[in-house]
Enzyme design. Structure first.
Site, PDB file in Angstrom:
ATOM      1  CG  ASP A  93      -2.042   0.888   1.151  1.00 51.78           C
ATOM      2  OD1 ASP A  93      -2.137   1.594   0.133  1.00 51.78           O
ATOM      3  OD2 ASP A  93      -2.859   0.918   2.083  1.00 51.78           O
ATOM      4  CG  ASP A 268      -6.861  -4.334   0.698  1.00 50.09           C
ATOM      5  OD1 ASP A 268      -7.274  -3.596  -0.221  1.00 50.09           O
ATOM      6  OD2 ASP A 268      -6.707  -3.912   1.861  1.00 50.09           O
ATOM      7  CB  CYS A 306     -16.069 -24.636   7.494  1.00 47.92           C
ATOM      8  SG  CYS A 306     -14.431 -23.899   7.433  1.00 47.92           S
ATOM      9  CB  CYS A 308     -10.832 -24.147   8.181  1.00 43.96           C
ATOM     10  SG  CYS A 308     -11.608 -23.787   9.770  1.00 43.96           S
ATOM     11  CB  CYS A 311     -14.618 -26.096  10.892  1.00 39.41           C
ATOM     12  SG  CYS A 311     -15.264 -24.413  11.075  1.00 39.41           S
ATOM     13  CG  HIS A 337     -13.750 -20.261  10.693  1.00 40.50           C
ATOM     14  ND1 HIS A 337     -14.263 -21.378  10.080  1.00 40.50           N
ATOM     15  CD2 HIS A 337     -14.715 -19.305  10.578  1.00 40.50           C
ATOM     16  CE1 HIS A 337     -15.483 -21.117   9.638  1.00 40.50           C
ATOM     17  NE2 HIS A 337     -15.777 -19.863   9.932  1.00 40.50           N
TER      18      HIS A 337
END
Lengths: 371, 371
Positions: A93, A268, A306, A308, A311, A337
């Site tokens: 940035d 972003d 999910c 992940c 989870c 997550h």
């Protein structure tokens, strides 16, 4: 002008497209989401876990890293990729947003921006050339030209000045960048809020200068959704198809879905990571505020759909316990997550565009959230 | 008495030995180090990373978990292993130490201990039966009997009373435990500080009651090193070889090396994890205080001899930057390193005893630190 972007597939019902951005540190499949790593780390995650989640790039903050540890240190350590040990693409940035939002005293002049460091009050002057130079030296893959950012709402008159200054700085950034024959990409940022005449002027000015990519800045800060969407839609018709478009700082999934449909390639936002640390988790069925007492004995994972690590292994009850105890693991597991949730949606978005079924995906995401 | 410990190899020059503790959730190779997970998580590490480091067991805190989230919640969620999703052995501390050190008001009676919760001032009474019951219900693999812990120094007279009460409570803990026919292991804790006559009495009392393992409590809190070592050495000659010995809360590597030589099998300490969060890193060449400005541009890993994720990927300069910015990643990466350092030393200790070269290892560790 060199080519750093290639469209792979286009949706036949909208402006949604998948493509590839080529950078010195490899390619980015779009639409893509850049997790925010302001200080050179995504908050709450070591790089190894971030890579497991499939992050393609990260966003770092020139302003923060310029102040500390400073350019000299990062240069001595071989540039930003080497310093932080992240070998995939990095977008930096320009720092404009941080200067305006963190510095207690800012003076914007035609020459550049004078501000006092939010850390020690030191007076700093940065021209657009300086900001480009900082990012060249950092060695980020995508460099953002310095822009002039105004809050919402700002008067049309003030915004017109901001657009003119942004154009002037963009020209100087490009001129400076050209002298350095860098393989890095330089992207321009348009301003103008939702004043279409000004946004249009800003985009046209940037197009004349020519950049490797075009960002829409100064949005997602309070303007009505309809005007946000209209601005993106109109910008879509103005911007060349063969250049990547970046909608800065916008992170609500509903906004992302609409923006992709209007031809946006890159996003972003701190939303998934900041919310994770604050205990707000995104799921396919809506938000979960984990500190809520109703989760104290809830054996279910955050999201049954999910896959992940969080989870697959932990209950809401345990995650609530970790949050309440202010354990560092709470931030880690929640961040895993939420970022998985975001990156997974982007994978689905790319697949859907590829198979020309973006509308079906869009309505399934919107419907699930409303259930 | 059932057999839950088996010696695999004994050092021919000392009392050091390797062995295996069998628990309901698998075995622990000794000498072993238990990372502290007071609230059901090692601070700064998700379980997946902890397992990658080779942790064989963790220590949880009955006192903390009894207060929050409470036994009912943990029971409903299937016990401690299920609640925290850790399927390897868990040792639960009796909570005695926490009651004495955290509670603002403690009354020790023959019947048990009355104290006010450090959280909300609630008055709580726990008998040794209660404390055993809590741990049976938690479902930890190794249960510690409630002991009476005194600070150092305490008078011989007071310590004698503490030893007597500890014996009395140990008897009641064992009697209560026997009624439940649990596959869990029940270990006793001896007190007596470095008064050998009292420590001896305490150990002999526990031996008469018979436990699955024997802990030395109330040490490592200020007594001179020579007296600590002498106490362990004398305890070694008193304790049966075929039962595991646990030196509670002691974590300096130099102490661990001496204690293993004197027949200790199990250790726990917050030192590696707490120091990691405070930016103090252990290396084979001594300590590194990462915030020190001399590391600001230091490209080397923390420890060139270390194979942990942190050392394989990150420079001291980056670790210093993360520490200074108070990034969560700082705690994570530092904890990975310090715990790897500890667990690796324990792997080397076990290998050295197995190959009858413990003394060589001992002197190489001490020598390296002095370089």
């Amino acid at each position: 002008m060199r080519k750093t972007f290639k469209i792979k597939a286009s949706d036949s019902h909208s402006s949604a497209r998948t493509g590839i951005i080529h950078t010195p540190h490899g390619f980015i499949e779009t639409p893509a989401f850049a997790p925010v790593a302001s200080q050179g780390t995504v908050k709450g995650l070591p790089h190894s876990l971030l890579q497991t989640l499939g992050a393609q790039l990260i966003l770092i903050n020139s302003y923060h890293l310029y102040l500390r540890p400073g350019l000299e240190t990062i240069s001595r350590l071989g540039g930003i990729h080497s310093f932080i040990s992240w070998q995939k693409p990095i977008l930096s940035d320009s720092g404009g947003f941080q200067i305006y939002s963190l510095s207690p005293l800012v003076k914007v002049k035609k020459e550049g921006v004078e501000f006092t460091s939010h850390l020690d009050g030191e007076k700093i002057f940065l021209s657009p050339e300086d900001v480009t130079d900082i990012q060249i030296k950092l060695g980020s893959d995508i460099i953002m030209a310095l822009d002039h950012f105004l809050p919402f709402p700002s008067s049309e008159e003030k915004m017109k000045e901001a657009v003119n200054l942004t154009t002037h700085w963009a020209q100087r950034s490009k001129a400076y960048f050209l002298q350095h024959h860098s393989p890095q990409l330089l992207w321009g940022i348009s301003q103008g809020s939702v004043y279409w005449n000004l946004r249009k002027q800003s985009i046209e000015d940037l197009l004349e200068i020519e950049f490797d990519g075009y960002a829409l800045g100064g949005l997602g800060i309070g303007e009505p959704k309809s005007q946000l969407e209209e601005t993106i839609e109109r910008a879509d018709s103005l911007l060349p198809k063969d250049k990547p478009r970046y909608l800065m700082g916008i992170g609500f999934i509903s906004d992302i879905i609409e923006a992709v449909e209007r031809g946006i390639d890159l996003f972003d936002c701190v939303l998934p990571t900041r919310n994770a640390r604050n205990g707000t988790l995104f799921t396919s069925k809506g938000k979960i505020v984990i500190k809520n007492v109703k989760y104290a004995q809830d054996q279910r994972p955050l999201d049954e759909d999910c896959s992940c690590y969080t989870c697959k292994n932990f209950s809401r009850a345990y995650l609530r316990h970790l949050y309440e105890r202010q354990e560092i693991s709470s931030a880690i597991l929640n961040t895993i997550h939420n970022l998985h949730f975001y990156l997974d949606i982007f994978r689905k978005i790319r697949q859907a565009i590829q198979s020309n079924s973006y509308h079906r995906l869009k309505y399934s995401i919107i419907k699930k959230k409303e259930e």
